[in-house]
Design a protein around this motif. Sequence first.
Motif, PDB file in Angstrom:
ATOM      1  N   GLU A 179     -14.300   6.816   4.015  1.00 43.54           N
ATOM      2  CA  GLU A 179     -14.404   5.645   4.847  1.00 43.54           C
ATOM      3  C   GLU A 179     -12.795   5.329   5.616  1.00 43.54           C
ATOM      4  O   GLU A 179     -12.113   5.289   4.792  1.00 43.54           O
ATOM      5  CB  GLU A 179     -14.673   4.322   4.176  1.00 43.54           C
ATOM      6  CG  GLU A 179     -16.120   4.352   3.636  1.00 43.54           C
ATOM      7  CD  GLU A 179     -16.569   3.275   2.840  1.00 43.54           C
ATOM      8  OE1 GLU A 179     -15.824   2.170   3.088  1.00 43.54           O
ATOM      9  OE2 GLU A 179     -17.384   3.287   2.253  1.00 43.54           O
ATOM     10  N   VAL A 180     -13.032   5.163   6.609  1.00 43.08           N
ATOM     11  CA  VAL A 180     -11.485   4.956   7.631  1.00 43.08           C
ATOM     12  C   VAL A 180     -11.585   3.567   7.891  1.00 43.08           C
ATOM     13  O   VAL A 180     -12.504   3.036   8.690  1.00 43.08           O
ATOM     14  CB  VAL A 180     -11.729   5.908   8.757  1.00 43.08           C
ATOM     15  CG1 VAL A 180     -10.385   5.754   9.580  1.00 43.08           C
ATOM     16  CG2 VAL A 180     -11.758   7.310   8.400  1.00 43.08           C
ATOM     17  N   ASP A 181     -10.327   3.008   7.712  1.00 43.11           N
ATOM     18  CA  ASP A 181     -10.095   1.651   8.007  1.00 43.11           C
ATOM     19  C   ASP A 181      -9.446   1.507   9.544  1.00 43.11           C
ATOM     20  O   ASP A 181      -8.265   1.955   9.487  1.00 43.11           O
ATOM     21  CB  ASP A 181      -9.198   0.862   6.934  1.00 43.11           C
ATOM     22  CG  ASP A 181      -8.980  -0.559   7.235  1.00 43.11           C
ATOM     23  OD1 ASP A 181      -9.526  -0.909   8.083  1.00 43.11           O
ATOM     24  OD2 ASP A 181      -7.938  -1.020   6.561  1.00 43.11           O
ATOM     25  N   ASN A 182     -10.064   1.391  10.544  1.00 43.38           N
ATOM     26  CA  ASN A 182      -9.497   1.470  11.929  1.00 43.38           C
ATOM     27  C   ASN A 182      -9.224  -0.097  12.369  1.00 43.38           C
ATOM     28  O   ASN A 182      -9.797  -0.569  13.135  1.00 43.38           O
ATOM     29  CB  ASN A 182     -10.616   2.045  12.818  1.00 43.38           C
ATOM     30  CG  ASN A 182     -10.182   2.274  14.092  1.00 43.38           C
ATOM     31  OD1 ASN A 182      -9.119   2.387  14.273  1.00 43.38           O
ATOM     32  ND2 ASN A 182     -10.867   2.450  14.944  1.00 43.38           N
ATOM     33  N   ARG A 183      -7.928  -0.406  11.533  1.00 43.27           N
ATOM     34  CA  ARG A 183      -7.506  -1.506  12.123  1.00 43.27           C
ATOM     35  C   ARG A 183      -5.975  -1.355  12.772  1.00 43.27           C
ATOM     36  O   ARG A 183      -5.415  -0.265  12.502  1.00 43.27           O
ATOM     37  CB  ARG A 183      -6.937  -2.543  10.885  1.00 43.27           C
ATOM     38  CG  ARG A 183      -6.190  -1.876   9.768  1.00 43.27           C
ATOM     39  CD  ARG A 183      -5.749  -2.843   8.746  1.00 43.27           C
ATOM     40  NE  ARG A 183      -4.895  -2.124   7.779  1.00 43.27           N
ATOM     41  CZ  ARG A 183      -3.502  -2.006   7.797  1.00 43.27           C
ATOM     42  NH1 ARG A 183      -2.988  -2.337   8.909  1.00 43.27           N
ATOM     43  NH2 ARG A 183      -2.851  -1.498   6.883  1.00 43.27           N
ATOM     44  N   PRO A 184      -5.755  -2.365  13.615  1.00 42.65           N
ATOM     45  CA  PRO A 184      -4.350  -1.935  14.307  1.00 42.65           C
ATOM     46  C   PRO A 184      -2.968  -2.165  13.407  1.00 42.65           C
ATOM     47  O   PRO A 184      -3.091  -3.041  12.427  1.00 42.65           O
ATOM     48  CB  PRO A 184      -4.079  -3.068  15.352  1.00 42.65           C
ATOM     49  CG  PRO A 184      -5.181  -4.114  14.869  1.00 42.65           C
ATOM     50  CD  PRO A 184      -6.064  -3.479  14.095  1.00 42.65           C
ATOM     51  N   LEU A 185      -2.033  -1.518  13.487  1.00 43.56           N
ATOM     52  CA  LEU A 185      -0.862  -1.440  12.784  1.00 43.56           C
ATOM     53  C   LEU A 185      -0.014  -2.692  13.086  1.00 43.56           C
ATOM     54  O   LEU A 185       0.006  -3.309  14.096  1.00 43.56           O
ATOM     55  CB  LEU A 185      -0.002  -0.398  12.989  1.00 43.56           C
ATOM     56  CG  LEU A 185      -0.595   1.037  12.334  1.00 43.56           C
ATOM     57  CD1 LEU A 185       0.354   2.375  12.802  1.00 43.56           C
ATOM     58  CD2 LEU A 185      -0.875   1.092  11.025  1.00 43.56           C
TER      59      LEU A 185
END
Length: 56
Positions: free
Chosen positions: A13-19
Amino acid sequence: MGIIKEPLDIDFEVDNRPLTKEEEKMISDFIRLRKEQQNQKYKPKPRRAKTKKECV
């Protein structure tokens, strides 16, 4: 870079949140330091100029 085969019994699972700004700065600093270290490690040696006698 190739495709990574996903094992049958594991789900990635990939957490696609902005840095955050702090995370961006940490990553940028790390990359800059690594580039500096690599450049220091592999400095090209100065080449000696050939004279006419050596070229003939």
